[in-house]
Design a protein around this motif. Structure first.
Motif, PDB file in Angstrom:
ATOM      1  N   SER B  30      10.274  -0.372  -1.762  1.00 56.91           N
ATOM      2  CA  SER B  30       9.334  -1.594  -1.350  1.00 56.91           C
ATOM      3  C   SER B  30      10.296  -2.418  -0.437  1.00 56.91           C
ATOM      4  CB  SER B  30       9.104  -2.276  -2.396  1.00 56.91           C
ATOM      5  OG  SER B  30       8.266  -1.702  -3.428  1.00 56.91           O
ATOM      6  N   CYS B  32       9.398  -2.422   2.824  1.00 54.40           N
ATOM      7  CA  CYS B  32       8.406  -3.039   4.059  1.00 54.40           C
ATOM      8  C   CYS B  32       8.392  -4.439   3.521  1.00 54.40           C
ATOM      9  CB  CYS B  32       7.150  -2.291   3.876  1.00 54.40           C
ATOM     10  SG  CYS B  32       7.237  -0.467   3.574  1.00 54.40           S
ATOM     11  N   PRO B  33       7.884  -5.016   2.284  1.00 59.09           N
ATOM     12  CA  PRO B  33       7.640  -6.569   2.131  1.00 59.09           C
ATOM     13  C   PRO B  33       8.901  -7.072   2.414  1.00 59.09           C
ATOM     14  CG  PRO B  33       7.426  -5.292   0.129  1.00 59.09           C
ATOM     15  CD  PRO B  33       7.327  -4.150   1.391  1.00 59.09           C
ATOM     16  N   VAL B  51       4.116 -10.306  -7.256  1.00 58.37           N
ATOM     17  CA  VAL B  51       4.587  -9.035  -7.688  1.00 58.37           C
ATOM     18  C   VAL B  51       4.867  -9.015  -9.069  1.00 58.37           C
ATOM     19  CG1 VAL B  51       6.176  -7.186  -7.277  1.00 58.37           C
ATOM     20  CG2 VAL B  51       5.171  -8.097  -5.421  1.00 58.37           C
ATOM     21  N   GLN B  55       3.353  -6.695 -11.799  1.00 59.72           N
ATOM     22  CA  GLN B  55       4.109  -5.647 -12.425  1.00 59.72           C
ATOM     23  C   GLN B  55       3.965  -5.816 -13.866  1.00 59.72           C
ATOM     24  OE1 GLN B  55       7.118  -3.369 -10.709  1.00 59.72           O
ATOM     25  NE2 GLN B  55       6.117  -2.606 -12.657  1.00 59.72           N
ATOM     26  N   TYR B 107      -0.852  -9.230   3.001  1.00 56.77           N
ATOM     27  CA  TYR B 107       0.357  -8.523   2.267  1.00 56.77           C
ATOM     28  C   TYR B 107      -0.041  -8.561   0.640  1.00 56.77           C
ATOM     29  CZ  TYR B 107       2.696  -8.743   6.511  1.00 56.77           C
ATOM     30  OH  TYR B 107       3.171  -8.719   7.920  1.00 56.77           O
ATOM     31  N   ILE B 111       0.186  -4.971  -2.049  1.00 58.18           N
ATOM     32  CA  ILE B 111       0.921  -4.843  -3.210  1.00 58.18           C
ATOM     33  C   ILE B 111       0.459  -3.340  -3.866  1.00 58.18           C
ATOM     34  CG2 ILE B 111       1.332  -5.738  -5.629  1.00 58.18           C
ATOM     35  CD1 ILE B 111       1.231  -8.358  -4.581  1.00 58.18           C
ATOM     36  N   PHE B 114       2.827  -1.117  -3.200  1.00 56.10           N
ATOM     37  CA  PHE B 114       4.235  -0.922  -3.319  1.00 56.10           C
ATOM     38  C   PHE B 114       4.765   0.150  -4.355  1.00 56.10           C
ATOM     39  CE2 PHE B 114       4.883  -5.577  -2.475  1.00 56.10           C
ATOM     40  CZ  PHE B 114       4.375  -5.533  -1.259  1.00 56.10           C
ATOM     41  N   PHE B 144      12.789  -8.194  -7.916  1.00 53.01           N
ATOM     42  CA  PHE B 144      12.271  -8.380  -6.778  1.00 53.01           C
ATOM     43  C   PHE B 144      12.030  -9.598  -6.262  1.00 53.01           C
ATOM     44  CE2 PHE B 144       8.538  -7.989  -3.801  1.00 53.01           C
ATOM     45  CZ  PHE B 144       8.730  -6.726  -3.384  1.00 53.01           C
TER      46      PHE B 144
END
Lengths: 348, 212
Positions: B30, B32-33, B51, B55, B107, B111, B114, B144
């Protein structure tokens, strides 16, 4: 009997057994020497500011290499002159106006040197492993981070010790903003413009202005065969041809006029001479195959003219060389020469 | 006895997620974020919270239904579960924190793609009971969040001279840091730093480099 060597010291290798005095450090220090005429011209035109900035860049480059190598337990290779060369090239690529206390911009050369040496070179494994030319990455980082401070240009002042000077635009800046007529007007007549561009009496980075001094240094390197003609000539040739074809503008409408450009102005101004002879020819970041070097030079020239004519920046040599640096390994791989005596595989 | 053993393993699950298996700095998932939304601490924090929530909920749901999912269709099933919880998060944020949602709504929807969420569902929650799955999700979510806040901290401080939107210095010390280029610089250097800390003080062997 004392001269007899131990068995493991008798290494048998394939001929030819050429002995030569050329070492990396010798080449690096020679390139440093070849840059000195251009640096002295910058010193002469821009005064003490030029000396201070360049010295600051060299000192911080060498020190950051020394401390980084100490910190990660690498062999300290400051003596080979490569970080000195990075600092010198970076200093020669910066505008002399950076030595100013109000607004305070003296930290700018130091940041550039640390980025150049630590991130661009040492993070990738040291000299010989870097993908990009360190000095140019340092300058690109600074140009993006400090867009204002990096684009203030000063007139070559007669007052040698003055730390302040009148600001003005570079010839390429005038060419981009106001056109060629204004540029000729600023220098008197066309012949005077060429002469001033050639000896370096113009606004610009510290070491890029004097074409004469750069050519003297480059001639010395060519004579010593430390660089070959392939990259500089193909680079400069492409710029000249493209400037002639696409560089012209219709004075009335302002639109592009084909085959009416002035190649000499484009060749003599900006950082082209410094870039073509001293930066694009960096051993580490250019292709090593001769044919590939010509492709590399043509690519640099084309990108330079693309940025100069169509891009947002007046000068594009730096980004052109950096972009072509990425392609150097690819060019090398696709242009590998045939091994002598090898038989080509037949296509199935 | 077994109870106390379980407690230790829960704590170590959380610790794994934050330090030794940190999604961004150690496992390199992950990314990119980590570059795209970390131009400020606030954005990074909100993204991390979103996230973290997704998660945990995905881990719990996957753990609950793990015995009913046929192995051949498990990835599509996990994607459905993830998409459901991302939609819940997306709509809740649109309802309650509108100004932030206006900036990073795109964005939030992303998710769903991700790698870290699917990888925890596949690697951990599909094989474990509900409680360990919850703690694993908590650990990885916090890891994260922690990574995004740290990256955002350096980028906002250096690039804008502010923190959480409040100005600290009145200049922009290094403009490049809020540009995408600066994101790569920040992630790379921090990753190196975390590896160095791990090798120096905890005897680790460097990054596992996205092998998971």
């Amino acid at each position: 009997m004392a001269d007899v060597k131990k068995e493991h010291e008798l290494i048998v290798t394939v001929s030819p057994h050429v002995r030569d005095e050329e070492t990396t450090s010798r080449i690096m220090w020679t390139v440093n020497m070849a840059l000195l005429p251009a640096f002295f011209m910058g010193f002469y035109f821009f005064g003490l500011k030029a000396l201070f900035i360049t010295a600051l860049c060299i000192i911080s480059s060498v020190l950051s290499e020394y401390f980084f190598q100490k910190a990660v337990n690498r062999k300290v290779t400051v003596n080979d002159g490569s970080s000195f060369l990075t600092g010198l090239l970076l200093g020669m690529n910066l505008p002399p106006s950076l030595w100013s206390f109000n607004p305070f911009t003296i930290h700018v050369p130091i940041i550039g040197s640390v980025i150049a040496v630590v991130i661009t070179k040492q993070f990738f494994g040291g000299l010989g492993y870097n993908i990009f030319n360190p000095a140019l990455i340092g300058r690109a980082f600074l140009l993006i981070s400090f867009p204002k401070a990096m684009t203030i240009w000063t007139e070559p002042s007669a007052a040698f010790f003055a730390l302040d000077a009148k600001t003005t635009a570079t010839p390429l800046g005038i060419l981009k903003e106001d056109g060629i007529a204004k540029l000729i007007e600023a220098f008197g007549d066309k012949l005077n413009l060429y002469a001033e561009l050639f000896n370096g009496h113009r606004a610009g980075s510290i070491g890029e202005t004097s074409v004469l001094a750069l050519l003297i240094g480059a001639g010395f390197l060519l004579y010593k065969r430390y660089i070959t003609w392939h990259i500089p000539i193909s680079f400069l040739g492409t710029v000249a041809v493209l400037a002639w074809i696409f560089g012209g503008k219709n004075p009335e409408t302002g639109k592009m006029l084909l085959f009416a450009g002035d190649p000499l102005i484009h060749l003599l101004s900006g950082g082209l001479m410094l870039g073509a002879f001293f930066m694009a020819t960096d051993y580490v970041t250019c292709p090593s195959v001769r044919k590939g070097q010509i492709v590399f030079g043509i690519g640099c020239g084309a990108l330079t003219m693309l940025i100069r004519i169509k891009g947002g920046y007046p000068e594009g040599v730096m980004f052109a060389i950096l972009l072509m640096n990425c392609f150097a390994p690819l060019i090398d791989r696709s242009m590998k020469s045939d091994v002598f005596g090898a038989v080509k595989e037949k296509k199935k | 006895m077994s109870n106390s053993e379980n407690k230790i393993s829960y704590i170590s699950l959380i610790k794994n997620g934050i330090f030794s298996e940190n999604p961004i700095f150690r496992v390199a998932l992950s990314l990119c974020p980590a570059v795209a939304v970390t131009s400020g601490v606030k954005n990074g924090f909100m993204m991390g919270i979103a996230v973290l929530f997704v998660q945990i909920m995905v881990n719990i749901t996957v753990s609950v239904v793990r015995k009913f999912i046929h192995p051949k269709v498990r990835i599509p099933s996990y994607m459905f579960i993830i998409a459901t919880w991302v939609t819940v998060t997306d709509l809740s944020m649109a309802a309650f924190v509108r100004d932030i949602y206006a900036q990073m709504g795109l964005y939030i929807k992303l998710i769903v793609a991700f790698a870290i969420i699917l990888s925890r569902a596949e690697l951990f929650a599909s094989k474990q009971k509900i409680t360990p799955s919850f703690f694993d999700g908590l650990g990885n979510g916090i890891g994260f969040l922690f990574a995004l806040v740290i990256i955002g901290f350096f980028r906002e401080l250096l690039g804008k001279g502010s923190l959480w939107g409040y100005p600290i210095v009145d200049t922009k010390p290094l403009l490049i840091m809020i540009l995408p280029t600066g994101g790569f610089f920040a992630v790379g250097i921090l990753m190196g730093l975390f590896n160095w800390i791990d090798m120096k003080f905890f005897g680790g062997g460097g990054a596992s480099g996205g092998g998971h």
